[in-house]
Design an enzyme around this catalytic site. Structure first.
Site, PDB file in Angstrom:
ATOM      1  N   CYS A  30     -53.875   1.911  36.906  1.00 55.42           N
ATOM      2  CA  CYS A  30     -53.115   0.656  36.858  1.00 55.42           C
ATOM      3  C   CYS A  30     -53.395  -0.191  38.093  1.00 55.42           C
ATOM      4  CB  CYS A  30     -51.616   0.943  36.767  1.00 55.42           C
ATOM      5  SG  CYS A  30     -51.061   1.487  35.140  1.00 55.42           S
ATOM      6  N   CYS A  33     -52.044   2.896  10.654  1.00 55.35           N
ATOM      7  CA  CYS A  33     -53.366   2.512  11.175  1.00 55.35           C
ATOM      8  C   CYS A  33     -54.388   3.547  10.719  1.00 55.35           C
ATOM      9  CB  CYS A  33     -53.277   2.463  12.702  1.00 55.35           C
ATOM     10  SG  CYS A  33     -54.839   2.238  13.559  1.00 55.35           S
ATOM     11  N   HIS A  34     -55.652   3.143  10.699  1.00 56.23           N
ATOM     12  CA  HIS A  34     -56.711   4.086  10.314  1.00 56.23           C
ATOM     13  C   HIS A  34     -56.735   5.310  11.240  1.00 56.23           C
ATOM     14  CE1 HIS A  34     -60.488   4.352   7.846  1.00 56.23           C
ATOM     15  NE2 HIS A  34     -60.555   5.411   8.622  1.00 56.23           N
ATOM     16  N   THR A  35     -56.310   5.116  12.486  1.00 54.07           N
ATOM     17  CA  THR A  35     -56.328   6.255  13.420  1.00 54.07           C
ATOM     18  C   THR A  35     -55.335   7.342  12.999  1.00 54.07           C
ATOM     19  OG1 THR A  35     -56.963   4.708  15.164  1.00 54.07           O
ATOM     20  CG2 THR A  35     -56.195   6.871  15.875  1.00 54.07           C
ATOM     21  N   ARG A  61     -51.207  10.715  30.460  1.00 59.67           N
ATOM     22  CA  ARG A  61     -52.219  10.885  29.414  1.00 59.67           C
ATOM     23  C   ARG A  61     -52.426  12.360  29.033  1.00 59.67           C
ATOM     24  NH1 ARG A  61     -54.689  11.743  25.795  1.00 59.67           N
ATOM     25  NH2 ARG A  61     -56.470  10.703  24.817  1.00 59.67           N
ATOM     26  N   CYS A  79     -50.360  -1.797  17.605  1.00 58.79           N
ATOM     27  CA  CYS A  79     -51.757  -1.351  17.660  1.00 58.79           C
ATOM     28  C   CYS A  79     -52.718  -2.418  17.140  1.00 58.79           C
ATOM     29  CB  CYS A  79     -51.985  -0.030  16.918  1.00 58.79           C
ATOM     30  SG  CYS A  79     -53.718   0.508  17.062  1.00 58.79           S
ATOM     31  N   HIS A  89     -48.106   5.206  15.349  1.00 60.62           N
ATOM     32  CA  HIS A  89     -48.177   4.644  16.700  1.00 60.62           C
ATOM     33  C   HIS A  89     -48.109   3.123  16.670  1.00 60.62           C
ATOM     34  CE1 HIS A  89     -52.273   4.700  15.122  1.00 60.62           C
ATOM     35  NE2 HIS A  89     -52.515   3.659  15.911  1.00 60.62           N
ATOM     36  N   GLU A  90     -47.597   2.552  15.568  1.00 62.16           N
ATOM     37  CA  GLU A  90     -47.590   1.086  15.431  1.00 62.16           C
ATOM     38  C   GLU A  90     -46.177   0.637  15.046  1.00 62.16           C
ATOM     39  OE1 GLU A  90     -51.392  -1.134  13.954  1.00 62.16           O
ATOM     40  OE2 GLU A  90     -50.044  -1.025  12.241  1.00 62.16           O
ATOM     41  N   CYS A 108     -47.755   2.197  33.870  1.00 65.21           N
ATOM     42  CA  CYS A 108     -46.813   2.665  34.901  1.00 65.21           C
ATOM     43  C   CYS A 108     -46.810   1.747  36.113  1.00 65.21           C
ATOM     44  CB  CYS A 108     -47.141   4.097  35.306  1.00 65.21           C
ATOM     45  SG  CYS A 108     -48.550   4.263  36.423  1.00 65.21           S
ATOM     46  N   ARG A 144     -52.922  -3.869   5.886  1.00 62.95           N
ATOM     47  CA  ARG A 144     -51.926  -3.055   6.571  1.00 62.95           C
ATOM     48  C   ARG A 144     -50.748  -2.772   5.651  1.00 62.95           C
ATOM     49  NH1 ARG A 144     -54.614  -0.904  10.128  1.00 62.95           N
ATOM     50  NH2 ARG A 144     -53.926  -0.793  12.293  1.00 62.95           N
ATOM     51  N   CYS A 155     -50.250   4.171  38.987  1.00 62.58           N
ATOM     52  CA  CYS A 155     -51.347   5.141  39.067  1.00 62.58           C
ATOM     53  C   CYS A 155     -52.626   4.437  39.541  1.00 62.58           C
ATOM     54  CB  CYS A 155     -51.567   5.836  37.715  1.00 62.58           C
ATOM     55  SG  CYS A 155     -52.331   4.801  36.449  1.00 62.58           S
ATOM     56  N   CYS A 194     -53.901   3.336  31.703  1.00 65.26           N
ATOM     57  CA  CYS A 194     -52.949   4.061  32.559  1.00 65.26           C
ATOM     58  C   CYS A 194     -53.048   5.555  32.249  1.00 65.26           C
ATOM     59  CB  CYS A 194     -51.529   3.561  32.255  1.00 65.26           C
ATOM     60  SG  CYS A 194     -50.240   4.497  33.099  1.00 65.26           S
TER      61      CYS A 194
HETATM   62  N1  LIG Z   1     -60.129   1.474  20.096  1.00 61.73           N
HETATM   63  C1  LIG Z   1     -58.870   1.299  19.720  1.00 61.73           C
HETATM   64  O1  LIG Z   1     -57.980   1.052  20.545  1.00 61.73           O
HETATM   65  C2  LIG Z   1     -58.516   1.370  18.289  1.00 61.73           C
HETATM   66  C3  LIG Z   1     -59.404   1.854  17.366  1.00 61.73           C
HETATM   67  N2  LIG Z   1     -59.086   1.893  16.036  1.00 61.73           N
HETATM   68  C4  LIG Z   1     -60.140   2.337  15.129  1.00 61.73           C
HETATM   69  O2  LIG Z   1     -60.741   1.170  14.554  1.00 61.73           O
HETATM   70  C5  LIG Z   1     -61.311   1.502  13.292  1.00 61.73           C
HETATM   71  C6  LIG Z   1     -60.809   0.516  12.233  1.00 61.73           C
HETATM   72  O3  LIG Z   1     -59.422   0.676  11.988  1.00 61.73           O
HETATM   73  P1  LIG Z   1     -58.707  -0.164  10.823  1.00 61.73           P
HETATM   74  O4  LIG Z   1     -59.146  -1.574  10.877  1.00 61.73           O
HETATM   75  O5  LIG Z   1     -57.266   0.172  10.878  1.00 61.73           O
HETATM   76  O6  LIG Z   1     -59.394   0.509   9.540  1.00 61.73           O
HETATM   77  P2  LIG Z   1     -59.480  -0.052   8.058  1.00 61.73           P
HETATM   78  O7  LIG Z   1     -59.637   1.128   7.183  1.00 61.73           O
HETATM   79  O8  LIG Z   1     -58.364  -1.006   7.811  1.00 61.73           O
HETATM   80  O9  LIG Z   1     -60.839  -0.927   8.048  1.00 61.73           O
HETATM   81  C7  LIG Z   1     -62.127  -0.389   8.088  1.00 61.73           C
HETATM   82  C8  LIG Z   1     -63.075  -1.387   7.399  1.00 61.73           C
HETATM   83  O10 LIG Z   1     -64.417  -0.916   7.565  1.00 61.73           O
HETATM   84  C9  LIG Z   1     -65.118  -1.072   6.338  1.00 61.73           C
HETATM   85  N3  LIG Z   1     -66.229  -0.130   6.305  1.00 61.73           N
HETATM   86  C10 LIG Z   1     -66.175   1.214   6.142  1.00 61.73           C
HETATM   87  N4  LIG Z   1     -67.415   1.741   6.211  1.00 61.73           N
HETATM   88  C11 LIG Z   1     -68.274   0.705   6.414  1.00 61.73           C
HETATM   89  C12 LIG Z   1     -69.686   0.606   6.599  1.00 61.73           C
HETATM   90  N5  LIG Z   1     -70.476   1.681   6.564  1.00 61.73           N
HETATM   91  N6  LIG Z   1     -70.225  -0.608   6.811  1.00 61.73           N
HETATM   92  C13 LIG Z   1     -69.453  -1.726   6.831  1.00 61.73           C
HETATM   93  N7  LIG Z   1     -68.083  -1.684   6.674  1.00 61.73           N
HETATM   94  C14 LIG Z   1     -67.520  -0.480   6.474  1.00 61.73           C
HETATM   95  C15 LIG Z   1     -64.045  -0.814   5.268  1.00 61.73           C
HETATM   96  O11 LIG Z   1     -64.417  -1.347   4.004  1.00 61.73           O
HETATM   97  C16 LIG Z   1     -62.836  -1.519   5.888  1.00 61.73           C
HETATM   98  O12 LIG Z   1     -62.789  -2.879   5.522  1.00 61.73           O
HETATM   99  C17 LIG Z   1     -60.913   2.954  13.027  1.00 61.73           C
HETATM  100  O13 LIG Z   1     -61.969   3.781  13.456  1.00 61.73           O
HETATM  101  C18 LIG Z   1     -59.697   3.155  13.940  1.00 61.73           C
HETATM  102  O14 LIG Z   1     -59.502   4.514  14.235  1.00 61.73           O
HETATM  103  C19 LIG Z   1     -57.901   1.422  15.568  1.00 61.73           C
HETATM  104  C20 LIG Z   1     -56.977   0.933  16.436  1.00 61.73           C
HETATM  105  C21 LIG Z   1     -57.174   0.929  17.867  1.00 61.73           C
HETATM  106  N1  LIG Z   2     -57.783  11.610  20.254  1.00 54.17           N
HETATM  107  C1  LIG Z   2     -58.850  10.775  19.900  1.00 54.17           C
HETATM  108  C2  LIG Z   2     -58.806   9.507  20.705  1.00 54.17           C
HETATM  109  C3  LIG Z   2     -58.891   8.364  19.785  1.00 54.17           C
HETATM  110  C4  LIG Z   2     -58.899   7.063  20.544  1.00 54.17           C
HETATM  111  O1  LIG Z   2     -59.909   6.686  21.103  1.00 54.17           O
HETATM  112  N2  LIG Z   2     -57.772   6.370  20.546  1.00 54.17           N
HETATM  113  C5  LIG Z   2     -57.693   5.033  21.078  1.00 54.17           C
HETATM  114  C6  LIG Z   2     -56.604   4.339  20.396  1.00 54.17           C
HETATM  115  S1  LIG Z   2     -56.856   4.336  18.637  1.00 54.17           S
HETATM  116  C7  LIG Z   2     -55.527   3.584  18.035  1.00 54.17           C
HETATM  117  O2  LIG Z   2     -55.404   3.395  16.855  1.00 54.17           O
HETATM  118  C8  LIG Z   2     -57.383   5.025  22.558  1.00 54.17           C
HETATM  119  O3  LIG Z   2     -56.521   4.332  23.042  1.00 54.17           O
HETATM  120  N3  LIG Z   2     -58.155   5.751  23.307  1.00 54.17           N
HETATM  121  C9  LIG Z   2     -57.946   5.921  24.702  1.00 54.17           C
HETATM  122  C10 LIG Z   2     -57.321   7.253  24.970  1.00 54.17           C
HETATM  123  O4  LIG Z   2     -56.993   7.529  26.126  1.00 54.17           O
HETATM  124  O5  LIG Z   2     -57.129   8.035  24.019  1.00 54.17           O
HETATM  125  C11 LIG Z   2     -60.210  11.438  20.083  1.00 54.17           C
HETATM  126  O6  LIG Z   2     -60.305  12.280  20.971  1.00 54.17           O
HETATM  127  O7  LIG Z   2     -61.103  11.086  19.322  1.00 54.17           O
HETATM  128 ZN   LIG Z   3     -53.968   2.254  15.708  1.00 56.05          ZN
HETATM  129 ZN   LIG Z   4     -50.578   3.771  35.294  1.00 58.37          ZN
END
Ligand SMILES: NC(=O)C1=CN([C@@H]2O[C@H](COP(=O)(O)OP(=O)(O)OC[C@H]3O[C@@H](n4cnc5c(N)ncnc54)[C@H](O)[C@@H]3O)[C@@H](O)[C@H]2O)C=CC1
Ligand SMILES: N[C@@H](CCC(=O)N[C@@H](CSC=O)C(=O)NCC(=O)O)C(=O)O
Ligand SMILES: [Zn+2]
Ligand SMILES: [Zn+2]
Length: 368
Positions: free
Chosen positions: A98, A40-42, A110, A169, A62-63, A92, A363, A95, A106
């Site tokens: 949850c 993943c990008h993260t 953490r 993820c 993490h995936e 869990c 991916r 907590c 949760c």
């Molecule tokens: N909140 C959450 O739970 C999660 C957050 N993330 C975050 O989501 C984001 C995306 O992750 P992925 O899809 O895996 O990344 P990825 O690298 O597969 O996709 C990112 C996309 O954004 C585009 N992009 C980059 N800069 C741009 C701009 N300035 N304007 C328009 N498009 C642009 C790229 O061309 C690409 O298609 C990352 O920041 C990742 O860390 C990922 C998983 C879970």
């Molecule tokens: N350690 C990072 C936190 C990044 C973040 O926000 N992670 C997401 C999942 S991203 C998965 O690909 C998340 O679940 N956040 C909730 C959390 O409790 O971390 C930072 O500090 O930037």
């Molecule tokens: Zn992820």
């Molecule tokens: Zn919990």
């Protein structure tokens, strides 16, 4: 026991494949053989050094998906040979978070998870007696891992590991943001910033719920074909229009009902809010921005009814929702296969990061 793993020794350095010592599961913990893991990008974000919680040496990833090999004392809900997906957001069910029923975040483990440790504040991984840190409580770039029982979703046994690992993820994050966080309704106009591994899952869920216009924004024109296949109706190349927000407002007769930022860029986060419809449009922030970054907008944007929200793991409660999402994939309701563009051996994991950075992959999945 020994496990083969990709080690992140320091920020910015390629991962190295090494044999690592893995201590067995303690009270409430489970030993899992990981069969496949997505990148993943993260993972890249943390490896790059931009993550304030980034800690080295560690085992990223993490995936994943795999099989239970052994359980520690007190484990009740899982047994040897169960198929599982590790959860970086555990559930869990006890907590305050949850029990609130208001969040999936949760918090029971953490703080140790954020310090790269198991709940008892120690690591199960070591090399030559020196600890190697866990990552997001999962470390799926290791063939074997130890995780708390509350951080494992039990899934059906006919689900292919090399596909459903992505539910750990990317799929859940994108699909869940639409279904659980935004609760997008049929007929809504949706905008998706970033058509990568997360954004394309937002698109497929928006189509699934019957959204009207689904507008994708990216700077990589090669993303257009696959995004249309998943349900995108309009494409905006951010490098080719004078003003992204104005373009979207015109396309949607006043603004988006829902927009999703799936990049991690604070400029597009602002655009994601400001392209929303006055009075009700919601911007859902999914992308993770680097340490020190801040978002800004005129407060007037909020006063006039636009809403800024965040979504982690798609708002999904992992042990409850992940098995259902696996079912949706197995029933043909979700397309995961076409998003997995590359398959790699663990030895070649650094290629997976290169493919992501160059925009070639959606991916990459590592098969053990
Ligand atoms: N909140 C959450 O739970 C999660 C957050 N993330 C975050 O989501 C984001 C995306 O992750 P992925 O899809 O895996 O990344 P990825 O690298 O597969 O996709 C990112 C996309 O954004 C585009 N992009 C980059 N800069 C741009 C701009 N300035 N304007 C328009 N498009 C642009 C790229 O061309 C690409 O298609 C990352 O920041 C990742 O860390 C990922 C998983 C879970
Ligand atoms: N350690 C990072 C936190 C990044 C973040 O926000 N992670 C997401 C999942 S991203 C998965 O690909 C998340 O679940 N956040 C909730 C959390 O409790 O971390 C930072 O500090 O930037
Ligand atoms: Zn992820
Ligand atoms: Zn919990």
């Amino acid at each position: 026991m020994k496990t083969k793993a990709a080690i992140a020794w320091k920020a910015g350095a390629p991962l190295t494949i090494e044999e690592v010592d893995l201590a067995g599961p303690r009270e409430g913990e489970v030993l899992v053989e990981i069969k496949a893991t997505g990148i993943c990008h993260t993972d890249y974000y943390t490896l790059s050094g931009a993550d304030p919680e980034g800690i080295f040496p560690s085992i990223l990833g993490h995936e994943g998906a795999g099989i239970v090999v052994d359980v520690g004392p007190g484990v009740k809900s899982l047994k040897k040979d169960d198929h599982v997906i590790p959860l970086y957001t555990p559930e869990c069910r006890q907590c305050k978070f949850c029990l609130s029923q208001k969040t999936n975040l949760c918090q029971s483990i953490r703080s140790t998870q954020g310090r790269g440790l198991m709940p008892d504040a120690t690591s199960r991984f070591s090399i030559d007696g020196k600890p190697i840190f866990h990552y997001m409580g999962t470390s799926t770039f290791s063939n074997y891992i130890v995780v708390p029982e509350i951080a494992l979703a039990k899934i059906r046994e006919d689900a292919p590991f090399d596909k459903v690992c992505y539910i750990g993820c990317g799929v859940t994050t994108g699909v869940g943001a639409v279904l659980f966080t935004a609760k997008v309704e049929a007929g809504a106009n949706v905008v998706v910033f970033g058509l990568g591994g997360i954004g394309l899952n937002v698109i497929q869920a928006a189509k699934m719920v019957g959204a009207d216009k689904i507008i994708g924004v990216d700077i990589n024109p090669a993303r257009q074909d696959i995004a249309r296949k998943f349900g995108m109706t309009h494409f905006v190349n951010a490098n080719e229009v004078e003003n992204v927000v104005d373009t979207i407002v015109q396309l949607t007769d006043g603004g988006a009902d829902y927009s999703f930022e799936c990049i991690g860029n604070t400029t597009t986060m602002r655009q994601s809010l400001e392209c929303c419809h006055k009075g009700w449009g919601q911007s859902i922030i999914i992308g993770v921005a680097a340490a020190g970054q801040e978002i800004s907008t005129r407060p007037f944007q909020l006063v006039t009814g636009r809403v800024w929200k965040g979504s982690a793991f798609g708002g999904a409660r992992g042990r409850t929702d992940v098995p259902k999402i696996v079912d949706w994939y197995m029933e043909g309701k979700l397309n995961i296969d076409d998003l997995i563009t590359h398959r790699l051996k663990l030895d070649d994991i650094n290629q997976g990061f290169d493919l992501m950075k160059s925009g070639e992959s959606i991916r990459s999945v590592v098969l053990y």
